[in-house]
Write a protein that holds these residues in place. Structure first.
Motif, PDB file in Angstrom:
ATOM      1  N   ALA A 165       2.697   7.774   4.902  1.00 46.62           N
ATOM      2  CA  ALA A 165       2.989   7.220   3.573  1.00 46.62           C
ATOM      3  C   ALA A 165       1.724   6.682   2.916  1.00 46.62           C
ATOM      4  O   ALA A 165       1.472   6.912   1.728  1.00 46.62           O
ATOM      5  CB  ALA A 165       4.040   6.116   3.678  1.00 46.62           C
ATOM      6  N   VAL A 170       2.120   7.022  -1.133  1.00 51.50           N
ATOM      7  CA  VAL A 170       3.429   6.447  -1.473  1.00 51.50           C
ATOM      8  C   VAL A 170       3.144   5.044  -1.995  1.00 51.50           C
ATOM      9  O   VAL A 170       2.465   4.247  -1.315  1.00 51.50           O
ATOM     10  CB  VAL A 170       4.355   6.403  -0.242  1.00 51.50           C
ATOM     11  CG1 VAL A 170       5.602   5.580  -0.525  1.00 51.50           C
ATOM     12  CG2 VAL A 170       4.744   7.817   0.177  1.00 51.50           C
ATOM     13  N   ILE A 360       6.096   2.366   5.746  1.00 55.37           N
ATOM     14  CA  ILE A 360       6.701   2.361   4.417  1.00 55.37           C
ATOM     15  C   ILE A 360       7.602   1.128   4.278  1.00 55.37           C
ATOM     16  O   ILE A 360       8.181   0.674   5.264  1.00 55.37           O
ATOM     17  CB  ILE A 360       7.491   3.674   4.206  1.00 55.37           C
ATOM     18  CG1 ILE A 360       7.630   4.021   2.726  1.00 55.37           C
ATOM     19  CG2 ILE A 360       8.828   3.647   4.888  1.00 55.37           C
ATOM     20  CD1 ILE A 360       8.066   5.450   2.499  1.00 55.37           C
ATOM     21  N   THR A 405      10.772  11.392   1.921  1.00 54.87           N
ATOM     22  CA  THR A 405       9.821  10.442   1.352  1.00 54.87           C
ATOM     23  C   THR A 405       8.721  10.112   2.357  1.00 54.87           C
ATOM     24  O   THR A 405       7.529  10.084   2.012  1.00 54.87           O
ATOM     25  CB  THR A 405      10.537   9.146   0.912  1.00 54.87           C
ATOM     26  OG1 THR A 405      11.615   9.478   0.023  1.00 54.87           O
ATOM     27  CG2 THR A 405       9.574   8.207   0.204  1.00 54.87           C
ATOM     28  N   ALA A 408       6.498  13.031   2.515  1.00 54.72           N
ATOM     29  CA  ALA A 408       5.974  13.448   1.205  1.00 54.72           C
ATOM     30  C   ALA A 408       6.263  14.915   0.920  1.00 54.72           C
ATOM     31  O   ALA A 408       5.380  15.687   0.540  1.00 54.72           O
ATOM     32  CB  ALA A 408       4.477  13.155   1.097  1.00 54.72           C
ATOM     33  N   GLY A 416       8.747   8.417  -3.622  1.00 53.58           N
ATOM     34  CA  GLY A 416       7.579   7.649  -3.190  1.00 53.58           C
ATOM     35  C   GLY A 416       6.831   6.953  -4.308  1.00 53.58           C
ATOM     36  O   GLY A 416       5.936   6.147  -4.050  1.00 53.58           O
ATOM     37  N   GLN A 417       7.193   7.248  -5.563  1.00 51.59           N
ATOM     38  CA  GLN A 417       6.553   6.575  -6.700  1.00 51.59           C
ATOM     39  C   GLN A 417       7.297   5.306  -7.112  1.00 51.59           C
ATOM     40  O   GLN A 417       6.849   4.589  -8.007  1.00 51.59           O
ATOM     41  CB  GLN A 417       6.461   7.529  -7.884  1.00 51.59           C
ATOM     42  CG  GLN A 417       5.578   8.736  -7.618  1.00 51.59           C
ATOM     43  CD  GLN A 417       4.161   8.355  -7.256  1.00 51.59           C
ATOM     44  OE1 GLN A 417       3.431   7.781  -8.073  1.00 51.59           O
ATOM     45  NE2 GLN A 417       3.755   8.641  -6.029  1.00 51.59           N
TER      46      GLN A 417
END
Length: 615
Positions: A165, A170, A360, A405, A408, A416-417
């Motif tokens: 991540a 992310v 994450i 996520t 990716a 992830g945004q």
């Protein structure tokens, strides 16, 4: 003095590590960790900097009580400009890394620039150097940490690292230490990845000396540990159920955000609660919870170690997830569970494992997925786009979207945004349950009014750990206030915010504040650091830290308009429970808060306030 007096500055562009003396004049005004590192940061970095550019800096900082015998004295923080929010970011972690860094002789590490290739920082007491991490890039946290320990043949080495991540930017990527403790919020891991830094590995054998009054320090820390042991929350509730002790409590209050804050009570809360984690499963007769665990120096031990049912669909034919590892805490259980209408305890535990493995933040992940589920139910997003059906309540969708996520791939890149950017892209910005771009934690502010103001004014975006009024409004600590009224909440929020700044800056865990007030922290700081740290000094210091962070955000472009809540919480009344018929009264509380802060009507500190605080 309980500081080491040393700062390690790492220039990633040139590959050099240099030693500096700590600015003791700043330490006496900002204490340590969150406060002191933020002072360094705002002095060195423009508020206009792109968070993912080489010009941003990343500071890992300990506090004066980190590594001492003060209970919970194992904390460290990571300070930067956050890519999720564009605001000041300070993300706090427990485990054992903070003590190791302090015991190696460092108050903080400042990383600047960008490495031309993947590296990790190796610290062995006073010796520090950058090492090639090309073979580690692309690996998970779970693979990186043991690989570094094996390479250096030192199982006692402590490692903090990023997973996929952070490498893939992310925007809410975390920095994970000790495999399942994390500096989790605001995207500090993305900044680390943007600099091509995979990890920091530390071995410290120097210990923490220089306590100002050792005899008094031993006496007062012993007394304060007794208070923690005898308190119902820190002595019984948290050790037994962890933060998950709150799941059923908050749900019964009608303050459990459910289905992206459309509802305030989750019928499946009991299925993902701390109590449920203790119950034997029908499949194998074993409980989800294996044991509790403590961070360095902690006498509370709220951490959870869990094991997933090996027959569950999430881990079938995946033996790497069959062992025991970091289990659900309340925020993760809510964000992955109630927020998405999912009551499958094993699925939530699996996704929590993924968050630790890949680095994450489970709060932002879960809350962003809940926005996706609402967009799916509205018909804005389709099965073809997502790669699965994604209605509220689908454990399969939660797992699929979380895996994507973390890796990716597919629609996971958009998740992830974060929810703010995602909902704006699809024309429904009102569905992002966030402040300053950071997703809400696990308390609906229609049922706990003070938390609405705490979210709206938090300097790092929506956050429960910057002013935890739940302690007062729900648990009656240090005094009971009515969660359904706005009266008095401005003063309550300010008091919690200023006090928390000191807990964070001292290097201790904010969970001690369930039993301690600032009056319990002050004698520990004074014995460790010097008698000048009296109550008046610490109270002013907490306020100074808060206003310093505020100033940075104002310079970054934030305004009064950013001290607000989504329309859903201000216009859509709670349908059931004690808060039925209520919305959050942020518009009533905010002007009073500004006035108490000594800010003008636009939320800017007045010249008199800045002069009083020495800013």
């Amino acid at each position: 003095m309980a500081w080491t007096g040393k700062v390690l500055r790492v220039n990633l562009t040139t590959g050099t590590c240099t030693t500096e003396d700590l600015r003791m004049d700043w330490a006496k005004s900002y204490l340590g960790q969150r406060g002191l590192a933020t002072k360094y940061f705002v002095e060195e970095v423009s508020a206009k900097v792109d968070p993912l550019s080489p010009e941003n800096k990343l500071i890992y900082a300990t506090g004066p009580l980190t590594g001492t015998m003060a209970s919970t004295g194992g904390r460290y923080s990571v300070i930067t400009k956050g890519p999720l929010t564009g605001a000041i970011a300070c993300s706090n972690s427990g485990g054992y890394f903070g003590n190791e860094l302090k015991s190696a002789g460092w108050d903080m590490v400042i990383m600047e620039g960008k490495s031309p290739k993947p590296v990790y920082l190796l610290i062995e007491n006073e010796n520090a150097k950058l090492m090639d991490a090309s073979d580690l890039w692309g690996k998970s946290v779970w693979d990186t940490e043991p690989a570094i320990k094996t390479k250096h043949q030192d199982p006692l080495m402590r490692v903090c690292s990023i997973g996929k991540a952070g490498e893939n930017q992310v925007l809410y990527a975390a920095i994970v230490n000790d495999l399942h403790r994390a500096a989790g919020r605001s995207g500090v891991g993305a900044v680390m990845g943007s600099k091509n830094v995979k990890a920091i590995a530390v071995r410290g054998t120097k210990g923490v000396g220089n306590i100002s009054n050792p005899k008094e320090f031993m006496k007062v820390t012993y007394e304060k540990k007794k208070i923690l042991a005898e308190n119902a929350v820190t002595g019984t509730g948290l050790p037994t159920y962890g933060t998950q002790v709150l799941m059923n409590v908050i749900n019964e209050m009608g303050a459990m955000p459910t289905n992206n804050h459309r509802d305030v009570i989750f019928d499946g809360a009991k299925d993902i609660s701390g109590e449920k984690m203790h119950e034997p499963r029908k499949t194998d007769g074993k409980a989800n919870l294996v044991t509790n665990q403590a961070c360095f120096g902690c006498t509370i031990a709220c951490g959870r170690i869990s094991k997933i049912d090996e027959t569950h669909f999430t881990v079938e034919n995946k033996p790497q997830y069959h062992g025991a590892s970091g289990g659900l805490e309340y925020e993760a259980a809510w964000a992955l569970g109630s927020s998405n209408g999912v009551n499958d305890l094993e699925a939530l535990t699996y996704v929590n494992f993924l968050c630790n493995e890949h680095g994450i933040d489970p709060i932002s992940l879960g809350a962003t997925i809940s926005a996706v589920m609402e967009l799916y139910e509205m018909g804005v997003l389709t099965e073809a786009q997502l790669g699965c059906k994604a209605p509220f309540g689908s454990a399969q969708a939660l797992v699929k979207l979380s895996e994507d996520t973390c890796n990716a791939v597919g629609f996971g890149v958009e998740i992830g945004q974060g929810s703010k950017r995602l909902t704006e892209k699809y024309g429904q910005p009102q569905l992002s349950m966030s402040v300053k771009g950071q997703e809400f934690p696990a308390y609906d502010s229609r049922g706990i009014q003070g938390m609405g103001l705490a979210y709206a004014t938090s300097n790092r975006g929506a956050c429960h750990l910057r002013g935890y009024t739940v302690a007062s409004e729900v648990l009656g600590i240090p005094v009971k206030t009515d969660p359904l009224v706005t009266d008095g909440k401005a003063g309550l929020v300010k008091a919690f915010q200023d006090a928390t700044a000191i807990f964070d800056s001292a290097g201790i865990c904010v969970f001690t504040s369930f039993a301690w007030t600032l009056a319990d922290v002050q004698p520990q700081v004074a014995a460790a650091c010097g008698d000048e740290f009296d109550m008046a000094n610490l109270e002013t210091m907490g306020e100074r830290i808060w206003n310093m962070e505020r100033q940075f955000n104002l310079e970054a472009g934030f305004t009064k308009a950013d001290d607000d809540l989504p329309a859903r919480l201000k216009k859509d009344a709670a349908k059931v429970g004690p808060a039925k018929g209520l919305v959050n009264g942020i518009d009533k509380m905010l002007p009073e808060y500004y006035d108490l802060r000594g800010w003008d009507t636009e939320g800017r500190p007045t010249s008199a306030t800045l002069e009083r605080l020495g800013l």
